[in-house]
Design an enzyme around this catalytic site. Structure first.
Site, mmCIF file in Angstrom:
data_model
loop_
_atom_site.group_PDB
_atom_site.id
_atom_site.type_symbol
_atom_site.label_atom_id
_atom_site.label_comp_id
_atom_site.label_asym_id
_atom_site.label_seq_id
_atom_site.Cartn_x
_atom_site.Cartn_y
_atom_site.Cartn_z
ATOM 1 N N ASP A 50 0.625 -1.504 0.242
ATOM 2 C CA ASP A 50 -0.242 0.229 0.271
ATOM 3 C C ASP A 50 0.787 1.186 0.277
ATOM 4 O OD1 ASP A 50 -1.540 -1.385 0.617
ATOM 5 O OD2 ASP A 50 -2.366 -1.549 1.931
ATOM 6 N N CYS B 174 -4.124 -6.102 -3.552
ATOM 7 C CA CYS B 174 -3.539 -6.517 -3.391
ATOM 8 C C CYS B 174 -3.752 -7.869 -4.082
ATOM 9 C CB CYS B 174 -2.958 -6.746 -1.732
ATOM 10 S SG CYS B 174 -4.518 -7.000 -0.847
ATOM 11 N N LYS C 136 3.472 -11.436 3.093
ATOM 12 C CA LYS C 136 2.553 -11.940 3.140
ATOM 13 C C LYS C 136 2.521 -12.650 1.790
ATOM 14 C CE LYS C 136 -1.736 -8.636 1.308
ATOM 15 N NZ LYS C 136 -2.147 -7.397 2.086
ATOM 16 N N HIS D 71 -1.748 -13.658 1.055
ATOM 17 C CA HIS D 71 -2.925 -13.212 0.541
ATOM 18 C C HIS D 71 -3.087 -13.841 -0.990
ATOM 19 C CE1 HIS D 71 -5.492 -9.635 0.196
ATOM 20 N NE2 HIS D 71 -6.540 -11.240 0.553
ATOM 21 N N ASP E 81 2.666 -2.715 -4.846
ATOM 22 C CA ASP E 81 0.809 -3.908 -5.063
ATOM 23 C C ASP E 81 -0.383 -3.138 -5.521
ATOM 24 O OD1 ASP E 81 0.552 -3.176 -2.109
ATOM 25 O OD2 ASP E 81 0.105 -5.441 -1.593
ATOM 26 N N ASN E 82 -0.213 -1.766 -4.529
ATOM 27 C CA ASN E 82 -0.650 -1.149 -4.818
ATOM 28 C C ASN E 82 -0.926 0.185 -4.797
ATOM 29 O OD1 ASN E 82 -2.501 -3.117 -2.702
ATOM 30 N ND2 ASN E 82 -2.700 -1.355 -2.346
#
Ligand SMILES: *[C@@H]1O[C@H](CO)[C@@H](O)[C@H](O)[C@H]1NC(C)=O
Ligand SMILES: *[C@@H]1O[C@H](CO)[C@@H](O)[C@H](O)[C@H]1NC(C)=O
Ligand SMILES: *[C@@H]1O[C@H](CO)[C@@H](O)[C@H](O)[C@H]1NC(C)=O
Length: 486
Positions: A29, A66, A120, A122, A266-267
């Site tokens: 993020d 994500c 992470k 996910h 990731d974003n």
């Protein structure tokens, strides 16, 4: 200590002796304004220097959230082709990255890489087959759901612990998660079998969603009055410090000169809760530039031209293809990713002239966007999470210190305004902030891009209908989010 038992070190030998070590930092993020080369108030000496000496990609795109971004990175396909276009995976969702797809770390293992994921995952955890150790990682040290508290390691959306070393649960509720990850990343490098190339994905929990930061990092910004901004900046400096430790370890082991170092996010940022996409529009999980255009750079002695800002287009699917080709492995033939190595290493023009931000044709809030040349078309609903909410106004411009929100993911109340149905045409080169909708000015351009989107749409594979299965609740697994329920 090594994190791979000697007996299981790959029998498959390196295909060439030129395979670089590859370290991929996937910040979480991290928004456009959250790096020192865009925001001079940030104290990020390590990353600033690496970026300045490497190649900064100024038009680098990822998916808006994500799970979709990781799906694109691991497979090289746009998420709309592999059923991952609709939102991010939530805790009780009985689903994961399709088991038919071979992943990036699996392909790297085929050519001798030792592969590690620190941080992470996910990409699904309802059954063992979905877990990182079964999807190509020799070792995993991190969490399976979308995120945990940085101290307690409790999932952010619902009660339940979430932290593992490979498949075993590690109970550690006091240490700051990013420091645990940095220590493991360093230990992996120190214990690496040097006759093999290393692939390390450091998916580092920072900056992430929570305003938790050790006091000494917050104190670096004691001149800033706004609490959230001071803490958030502190987290970015903690991230810089962690990366510095990893780089030192690579130097100590004599691996740094053979390492391709990749930094991306990731974003976009979770605006206002923490982070800033300013001056770009929108938030994480939107089709606007703020959700999808992220700080990215490459560093390594193998770059023939470096120390400059590259304005060529690159997308996260391209990272897949580029990493695999560089490693001497072979990708699937029909992927969307392109080999960008000549653009990255020599500054040649990018083979990429267009990309799809997403196509999600769900009935409630369909939304799609495409970039072709300088133009971008958004149709339908730009907010991926509807009717969940991350911000009151997901289509606005936010900077540090703006109106806070009350939670990570506000559940639908039933009183949401109806989903927007927009047609936005922007010239991203002239108007990177998406302030001037040109849809009425250039209707032919709108039709041209809409037609191109429709051509891509022919390859769309609809997502599985979402099943939220209460049997997956951590309460049924001793209070730990765990596989074994699908
Ligand atoms: C990077 O992109 C931004 C936004 O489009 C632009 O204003 C800026 O000039 C670019 N930076 C460089 C160094 O080209
Ligand atoms: C934003 O949403 C929250 C939660 O629904 C609400 O309490 C707050 O008043 C809203 N703020 C604005 C400016 O609309
Ligand atoms: C959105 O508007 C377009 C016309 O601009 C229309 O063709 C389309 O059916 C609308 N979609 C929805 C979901 O209402």
């Amino acid at each position: 200590m090594s994190f791979i038992p000697e007996a299981s070190v790959h029998s498959c030998k390196r295909v060439t002796d030129k395979q670089p070590h590859i370290v991929l930092i996937l910040a979480e993020d991290l928004g456009w304004n959250d790096v020192g080369w865009h925001n001079p108030d940030l104290k990020m000496p390590i990353l600033n220097q690496l970026a300045a000496d490497g190649v900064i990609f100024n038009q680098s795109y990822v998916q808006p959230a994500c799970t979709p971004s990781r799906s694109a990175l691991f497979t090289g396909y746009y998420p709309f082709k592999i059923k991952r276009q609709h939102q991010m995976l939530l805790n009780l969702e009985a689903d994961g990255l399709s088991l038919d797809l071979k992943t990036l770390p699996e392909m790297l293992k085929d050519v001798g890489y030792l592969t590690h994921l620190v941080g992470k995952w996910h990409l699904g955890f309802c059954k063992e087959e979905y877990l990182p150790n079964k999807r190509g990682f020799d070792s995993f040290y991190g969490w399976l759901t979308l995120g945990t508290d940085l101290y307690t390691k409790e999932n952010v959306l619902a009660p339940g612990y979430d932290f593992r070393d490979n498949t075993g649960v590690v109970q550690e509720s006091d240490t700051y998660l990013p420091f645990m990850l940095a220590e493991r990343a360093v230990d992996i490098v120190m214990g690496h079998y040097k006759e093999y190339p290393l692939f390390l994905e450091f998916s580092m929990a920072l900056p992430g969603k929570f305003l938790e930061v050790p006091q000494d990092y917050e104190d670096l910004y004691s001149d800033i009055d706004d609490d959230r901004t001071r803490k958030f900046y502190g987290k970015l400096s903690a991230m810089d410090n962690s990366i510095g430790l990893l780089v030192e370890a690579l130097k100590t082991r004599g691996m740094w000169d053979d390492t391709l170092f990749i930094f991306t996010s990731d974003n976009g940022a979770f605006a206002t809760e923490s982070g800033s996409n300013w001056p770009l529009r929108g938030n994480i999980a939107t089709l606007f530039e703020g959700g999808t255009r992220v700080p990215t750079f490459f560093y390594g002695s193998m770059l023939k031209k470096a120390g400059y800002v590259n304005n060529e287009l690159i997308h996260i699917v391209d990272l897949h293809k580029t990493i695999i080709e560089l490693a001497g492995a072979t990708t699937e033939s029909d992927i969307d990713g392109m080999d960008m190595w000549k653009t990255i290493s020599k500054g040649e023009p990018s083979p990429r002239t267009e990309f799809v931000y997403n196509i999600d044709d769900n009935e409630l809030s369909p939304g799609a966007a495409i970039r072709v040349g300088d133009y971008k078309l958004i149709t339908g609903h730009p907010d991926l999470m509807y009717p969940f909410r991350l911000l009151n106004r997901s289509d606005d411009w936010y900077n540090y210190g703006d109106e806070p929100i009350s939670g990570i993911l506000l559940p639908p109340t039933g009183n949401e305004p109806p989903p927007a149905n927009v047609t936005y045409l922007f010239n991203i080169i002239d108007d990177p902030e998406e302030r001037n909708n040109l849809a009425d000015v250039y209707p032919n351009k709108v039709e041209e891009l809409r037609h191109r989107l429709d051509e891509y749409r022919e390859h769309l594979v609809p997502p599985e209908s979402r099943i939220f299965d209460p049997s997956g609740d951590a309460v049924n697994f001793g209070g730990v989010w765990s596989p074994g329920w699908c």
